[in-house]
Design a protein around this motif. Sequence first.
Motif, PDB file in Angstrom:
ATOM      1  N   LYS A 157       0.841  -1.193   0.000  1.00  0.00           N
ATOM      2  CA  LYS A 157       0.000   0.000   0.000  1.00  0.00           C
ATOM      3  C   LYS A 157       0.878   1.246   0.000  1.00  0.00           C
ATOM      4  CE  LYS A 157      -3.923   2.208   2.243  1.00  0.00           C
ATOM      5  NZ  LYS A 157      -4.960   2.120   3.279  1.00  0.00           N
ATOM      6  N   SER A 158       0.552   2.184  -0.886  1.00  0.00           N
ATOM      7  CA  SER A 158       1.376   3.390  -1.003  1.00  0.00           C
ATOM      8  C   SER A 158       0.553   4.557  -1.516  1.00  0.00           C
ATOM      9  CB  SER A 158       2.539   3.143  -1.969  1.00  0.00           C
ATOM     10  OG  SER A 158       3.265   4.323  -2.189  1.00  0.00           O
ATOM     11  N   ASN A 159       0.778   5.706  -0.906  1.00  0.00           N
ATOM     12  CA  ASN A 159       0.229   6.946  -1.443  1.00  0.00           C
ATOM     13  C   ASN A 159       1.318   7.764  -2.135  1.00  0.00           C
ATOM     14  OD1 ASN A 159      -2.424   6.491  -0.560  1.00  0.00           O
ATOM     15  ND2 ASN A 159      -1.925   7.215   1.490  1.00  0.00           N
ATOM     16  N   ASP A 160       2.525   7.214  -2.197  1.00  0.00           N
ATOM     17  CA  ASP A 160       3.621   7.845  -2.930  1.00  0.00           C
ATOM     18  C   ASP A 160       3.782   7.153  -4.279  1.00  0.00           C
ATOM     19  OD1 ASP A 160       3.926   9.509  -0.787  1.00  0.00           O
ATOM     20  OD2 ASP A 160       6.020   9.043  -0.418  1.00  0.00           O
ATOM     21  N   TRP A 161       4.861   6.422  -4.481  1.00  0.00           N
ATOM     22  CA  TRP A 161       5.101   5.795  -5.775  1.00  0.00           C
ATOM     23  C   TRP A 161       4.964   4.280  -5.664  1.00  0.00           C
ATOM     24  CZ3 TRP A 161       9.990   8.564  -8.178  1.00  0.00           C
ATOM     25  CH2 TRP A 161       9.699   9.940  -8.319  1.00  0.00           C
TER      26      TRP A 161
END
Length: 439
Positions: free
Chosen positions: A64-68
Motif C-alpha cells: 500500500k502506497s500513497n507515494d510511488w
Amino acid sequence: MLSVIKTLQGKRWSNWARTFESNPEKILYPSTIAEVVLVVKEASKQKRKIRVVGAGHSFTRLVKSNDWLVSLDLLSGIEQFDEASSTVVVLAGTRLFQLGEELGEAGFAQENLGDINVQSIAGAISTGTHGTGLEFGNISTQVVELTLVTASGEILTVSKEQNTRFFKASLVSFGSLGIIVKVKLKVIESLVYEYRSDKIQYSNFEPNLERYINDNRHFEFYIFPYSDLVQVKTMNKTERKPQQLFFHHLNSLILENYLFLVLSEICRWFPRTCRVISRLSAKGISKTVVVAKSHELFATPRLVKFREIEYSIPLKHFKQSLQEIRAKIEEKKYKVHFPIECRVVKADDIWLSPSYQRKSAYIAFHMYKGMPYEEYFRDMEAIMQKYEGRPHWGKMHTLGKKELLNRYPKLPDFLAIRKELDPEEIFLNDYLKNMMDEE
C-alpha cells in the motif's frame, strides 16, 4: 527524467482480494534495470517512498502506497538459461506460470511451487511463498543469486559468494531492502507426476498422517468444517506418459470456481447454510488420477475471492493443532464453509522464513469475501500462536513487533541490514514501519 518510463497518475489501486486500496501518486512501469535505477534515484531526490507490486496477491498492506508504486510487469522474461549448471536467470516481474511454461519447453522446471502461479517471481520470493513436500523448502530456497537496486541506486548482487552477509536477509524481505530486479534460480529436469485426489474419513486419516507426509514427494490435505471427510492430494514421480489436461482443468474451473462461487454466495446470503454446504463440498470430492508435467499440476485457478490467514508451526505440533482446530469449530459454530488447507515444508536457514530452522506444517484458513471473518481468524490465530506460529508474510495476521521478535530470532539482524541499505526508509510504508521498525 522519468518521462521515458510508462507512468499512470491518479489511478486507484487494489490488491487481488480487495482487502485494501490505495491512491498512489504515480504507478511506474520500468522496463529495464536502468529504468529501475532511475526511478529509485528520482524518488530519493524527491523524497518519495517506493513500494513494488507484483500480482497483488498479498492479503496484507505490504505494498500500500500513497507515494510511488512500482510495477515490474514490463521487466519480465528469462534472461539466461544454463543447462549445464541447471540454473536460470529470470527478470523479477516474470510470472510463475510464464516461467513454468518457458522452462517446460526446455525440459526443466522449478522443483516446487505453490497452488497459485500468477505471482511474480520476485513477489513469491519476497513473501516466502511455498508449496508442499517435506523434501522441499519455500520458493526462496531455490534462489542462487539476487540482484537488487538499493536505496542509493546501486545495483547490488548478493549470493553465497558475493555480498554474502546480505544474502540470507534478502531472500524473504518484502521489498524492504531494495527492488529485486533479477534472480538466478536452481532448477531441475522436468518430471512427470501422478497426481491423486481422494477423500478419506478423518478417523482413518489422522493415525496415518506421518506416513502420508513421509511417503509422498508432494502431499497436502483439506479439512472441511463440520465434516469428518478430508481431501487428500498427492503428487509422485511416474514413468507413465503425460496426458491431456483439458478436461481436468475444465473440471477444476467449473467445480472449484464457478460452482463453489454459487455455493459461497448462498453462504453469504444465508450464513446458516455454511455447515450443510461444507459437508456437501466434502462429499462431492471425487477420486481423481492425472498424469502430467509438474508445472501443469502444482497450481489451480482461483477465481473465488476470499480473506486468508496462514501460519507455519513446528511439524511436531501438527496433529494436536488439528484436533484443537476441529474442536474449536464445533464449539464456536463459525459461519464458515471454506476448507482448511494444510501443507508441509522443509526447514531452511533464511532469516525471516516462517520455516527458519524447523520442519514446518502450514495451516491456512479462509473466509469468503463479504462474510464476517474476525472471530474465526482471531480464534484460529490464537491456536497457531499457542504452537509457536509464524505468519505467512503475504497473508493477514495481527502480530506486532514484540511478537515477531519472539518468533524470528534473526529479526534484529535483518533490521540492522535494512537500516544499512535503506537509511532514509525509501522502501518502507506505514504498514511495514509499524510492524517491523525497531524504534
